[in-house]
Design a protein around this motif. Structure first.
Motif, PDB file in Angstrom:
ATOM      1  N   UNK A 299      -8.921  40.453 -57.036  1.00  0.00           N
ATOM      2  CA  UNK A 299      -8.631  41.996 -56.686  1.00  0.00           C
ATOM      3  C   UNK A 299     -10.207  42.550 -56.723  1.00  0.00           C
ATOM      4  N   UNK A 300     -11.355  42.252 -58.014  1.00  0.00           N
ATOM      5  CA  UNK A 300     -12.719  42.755 -58.119  1.00  0.00           C
ATOM      6  C   UNK A 300     -13.048  42.939 -56.712  1.00  0.00           C
ATOM      7  N   UNK A 301     -13.247  42.446 -56.293  1.00  0.00           N
ATOM      8  CA  UNK A 301     -13.247  42.442 -54.471  1.00  0.00           C
ATOM      9  C   UNK A 301     -13.244  43.268 -54.504  1.00  0.00           C
ATOM     10  N   UNK A 302     -12.188  44.089 -53.646  1.00  0.00           N
ATOM     11  CA  UNK A 302     -11.257  44.516 -52.978  1.00  0.00           C
ATOM     12  C   UNK A 302     -11.315  46.038 -53.691  1.00  0.00           C
ATOM     13  N   UNK A 303     -11.859  46.248 -55.134  1.00  0.00           N
ATOM     14  CA  UNK A 303     -11.867  47.447 -56.276  1.00  0.00           C
ATOM     15  C   UNK A 303     -13.254  47.937 -55.398  1.00  0.00           C
ATOM     16  N   UNK A 304     -14.040  46.830 -55.120  1.00  0.00           N
ATOM     17  CA  UNK A 304     -16.068  47.363 -55.145  1.00  0.00           C
ATOM     18  C   UNK A 304     -15.845  47.646 -54.315  1.00  0.00           C
ATOM     19  N   UNK A 305     -15.309  46.968 -53.452  1.00  0.00           N
ATOM     20  CA  UNK A 305     -14.979  47.807 -51.400  1.00  0.00           C
ATOM     21  C   UNK A 305     -14.844  49.315 -51.729  1.00  0.00           C
ATOM     22  N   UNK A 306     -13.901  49.754 -52.247  1.00  0.00           N
ATOM     23  CA  UNK A 306     -12.906  50.876 -52.634  1.00  0.00           C
ATOM     24  C   UNK A 306     -13.934  51.783 -52.879  1.00  0.00           C
ATOM     25  N   UNK A 307     -14.831  51.408 -53.602  1.00  0.00           N
ATOM     26  CA  UNK A 307     -15.128  51.681 -55.161  1.00  0.00           C
ATOM     27  C   UNK A 307     -16.777  52.440 -53.757  1.00  0.00           C
ATOM     28  N   UNK A 308     -17.331  51.507 -52.978  1.00  0.00           N
ATOM     29  CA  UNK A 308     -18.255  51.142 -52.244  1.00  0.00           C
ATOM     30  C   UNK A 308     -17.813  52.472 -51.077  1.00  0.00           C
ATOM     31  N   UNK A 309     -16.746  52.251 -50.711  1.00  0.00           N
ATOM     32  CA  UNK A 309     -16.191  52.900 -49.484  1.00  0.00           C
ATOM     33  C   UNK A 309     -16.345  54.887 -49.500  1.00  0.00           C
ATOM     34  N   UNK A 310     -15.794  54.905 -51.187  1.00  0.00           N
ATOM     35  CA  UNK A 310     -16.056  56.266 -51.662  1.00  0.00           C
ATOM     36  C   UNK A 310     -17.264  56.629 -51.588  1.00  0.00           C
ATOM     37  N   UNK A 311     -18.110  55.739 -52.451  1.00  0.00           N
ATOM     38  CA  UNK A 311     -19.501  55.994 -52.089  1.00  0.00           C
ATOM     39  C   UNK A 311     -20.389  56.812 -50.791  1.00  0.00           C
ATOM     40  N   UNK A 312     -20.185  55.717 -49.791  1.00  0.00           N
ATOM     41  CA  UNK A 312     -20.478  55.716 -48.431  1.00  0.00           C
ATOM     42  C   UNK A 312     -20.429  57.219 -47.888  1.00  0.00           C
ATOM     43  N   UNK A 313     -18.681  57.537 -48.155  1.00  0.00           N
ATOM     44  CA  UNK A 313     -18.453  58.549 -47.262  1.00  0.00           C
ATOM     45  C   UNK A 313     -18.925  60.560 -48.383  1.00  0.00           C
ATOM     46  N   UNK A 314     -19.505  59.686 -49.201  1.00  0.00           N
ATOM     47  CA  UNK A 314     -19.876  61.123 -50.177  1.00  0.00           C
ATOM     48  C   UNK A 314     -21.358  61.321 -49.724  1.00  0.00           C
ATOM     49  N   UNK A 315     -21.981  60.217 -49.405  1.00  0.00           N
ATOM     50  CA  UNK A 315     -23.662  60.317 -49.419  1.00  0.00           C
ATOM     51  C   UNK A 315     -23.669  60.354 -47.826  1.00  0.00           C
ATOM     52  N   UNK A 316     -23.119  60.299 -46.811  1.00  0.00           N
ATOM     53  CA  UNK A 316     -23.025  60.750 -45.506  1.00  0.00           C
ATOM     54  C   UNK A 316     -22.440  62.424 -45.590  1.00  0.00           C
ATOM     55  N   UNK A 317     -22.277  62.949 -46.586  1.00  0.00           N
ATOM     56  CA  UNK A 317     -21.617  64.355 -46.997  1.00  0.00           C
ATOM     57  C   UNK A 317     -22.687  65.475 -47.686  1.00  0.00           C
TER      58      UNK A 317
END
Length: 393
Positions: A299-317
């Motif tokens: 559950x923590x792995x999946x939550x960390x991946x969600x946060x990582x995806x949101x961070x990557x999208x924001x950094x790209x912008x």
């Protein structure tokens, strides 16, 4: 935004490269390699203006951050001395690395660091132009890999909370600031990049997404950015900075409970536990293949991946330069979650930890690898040994 998976072009000559980490993203490997190659860097027109591998005290002062539990409080002279060393590089390219720069809070603090770092040694009238020499480098790894490493590092600084409870607080209990408010300040990576981009401008921020499958990739990226020959930077083994196994971490965590429960002074912890027992145990006992690792639940792995995806999208912008594959920040390991195993501390590991504490209590110097020691101290130690040998003869 520029995303580049090929070899990056070198930064302009005269750039002052500030590598801010954050923690657990390859900083120790970079610092060790840069310090070990310090003389060769100079031959290539690049300076590493620090007397030690990691100018941690200077970074702590610059960021107005407290020292590690029980350590001596650094003073302004640490930061001033580093700035003097940077100023002495003149118009040459230089590089400084400390993951503690990621702990800087507030736009005013970050702007001051950038201005002082980029304008060190420059007349005040020219600083508006010369401070533009500063270029910020951020190295990133997936949160799922950072979290177990960061937890055991917090335990080495006195944390008493187990990994499962710590994950609950970090991922499920808003405002997600207890027991370690520094974690998300460092590792909400989009906000970290955004803070520093506001200070220097997006065009002077490079984000490197570390690919753990390519063991030498980060060193090659630094070589390319600094215009260095390939393979000049080499890995430097550093047993003193290895992560603890689950059994070692649990042993230390339980010690922390007793230590805090009995009200012992923090200075004792710094000298006998972190600088004695833990440091000697790391150097004397490399992890064995059968040692139980710190396991992150699914559950923590999946939550960390969600946060990582949101961070990557924001950094790209944000418009910063990105080297590597941002998709790695949200990758979920394919292997099934292993069953929890009972951590058992080997008797020889416990013995080495106990000896390290006794040696520290007896006043013996802490064990350090060569690249962590200043050149002046190395000369002093070697000279002392030579004199002792001559005396015996």
């Amino acid at each position: 935004m520029e995303t580049d998976c090929t070899t990056p072009a070198p930064l302009p000559p005269g750039t002052r490269l500030l590598h801010i980490g954050p923690h657990k993203t390859g900083t120790t490997a970079i610092q060790g390699a840069l310090f070990a190659a310090k003389d060769r860097l100079t031959e290539c027109g690049v300076e590493f203006p620090a007397h030690t591998r990691h100018p941690m005290e200077a970074a702590l002062v610059a960021c107005a951050r407290p020292a590690m539990m029980g350590d001596a409080v650094p003073t302004d002279r640490h930061w001033r001395r580093l700035l003097d060393q940077v100023a002495a590089t003149g118009g040459r390219t230089s590089v400084i690395s400390s993951e503690f720069f990621a702990d800087a809070r507030g736009d005013a603090t970050i702007a001051r660091i950038v201005e002082q770092f980029g304008g060190a040694g420059v007349p005040p009238l020219d600083r508006g132009r010369e401070r533009d020499r500063a270029h910020v480098l951020v190295t990133l790894r997936p949160l799922v890999r950072i979290m177990p490493s960061q937890w055991q590092q917090y335990v080495q600084n006195g944390l008493r909370m187990g990994y499962a409870d710590w994950l609950e607080h970090m991922l499920r209990r808003p405002p997600y600031e207890k027991p370690n408010p520094s974690f998300w300040h460092r590792h909400r990576h989009d906000r970290l990049v955004e803070r520093w981009a506001r200070a220097v401008g997006p065009g002077r921020v490079t984000v490197v997404v570390v690919d753990d499958r390519d063991r030498g990739g980060l060193l090659r990226t630094f070589e390319a950015l600094l215009g260095l020959p390939e393979n000049l930077l080499r890995p430097v083994p550093d047993t003193a900075n290895r992560s603890l196994t689950l059994a070692e971490t649990e042993m230390l965590r339980n010690l922390n409970v007793e230590f805090r429960g009995n009200g012992l002074p923090d200075e004792l912890y710094s000298r006998l536990v972190r600088g004695g027992a833990v440091l000697h145990m790391k150097n004397a006992c490399p992890p064995a293949p059968g040692d139980v690792k710190i396991v992150t639940p699914r559950w923590a792995v999946e939550r960390a991946a969600e946060i990582g995806a949101a961070s990557a999208e924001r950094i790209a912008a944000l418009g910063v330069r990105i080297l590597g594959d941002p998709a790695l920040l949200s990758a979920v390991p394919a292997q099934p979650e292993p069953r929890p195993a009972e951590p058992r501390l080997a008797p020889e590991v416990a013995a080495q930890a106990l000896y390290g504490a006794l040696a520290a209590a007896a006043g013996q110097a802490s064990v350090r690898s060569v690249h962590q020691t200043s050149s002046r101290e190395l000369v002093r130690v070697l000279g002392h040994r030579c004199l002792k040998r001559l005396g015996r003869r």
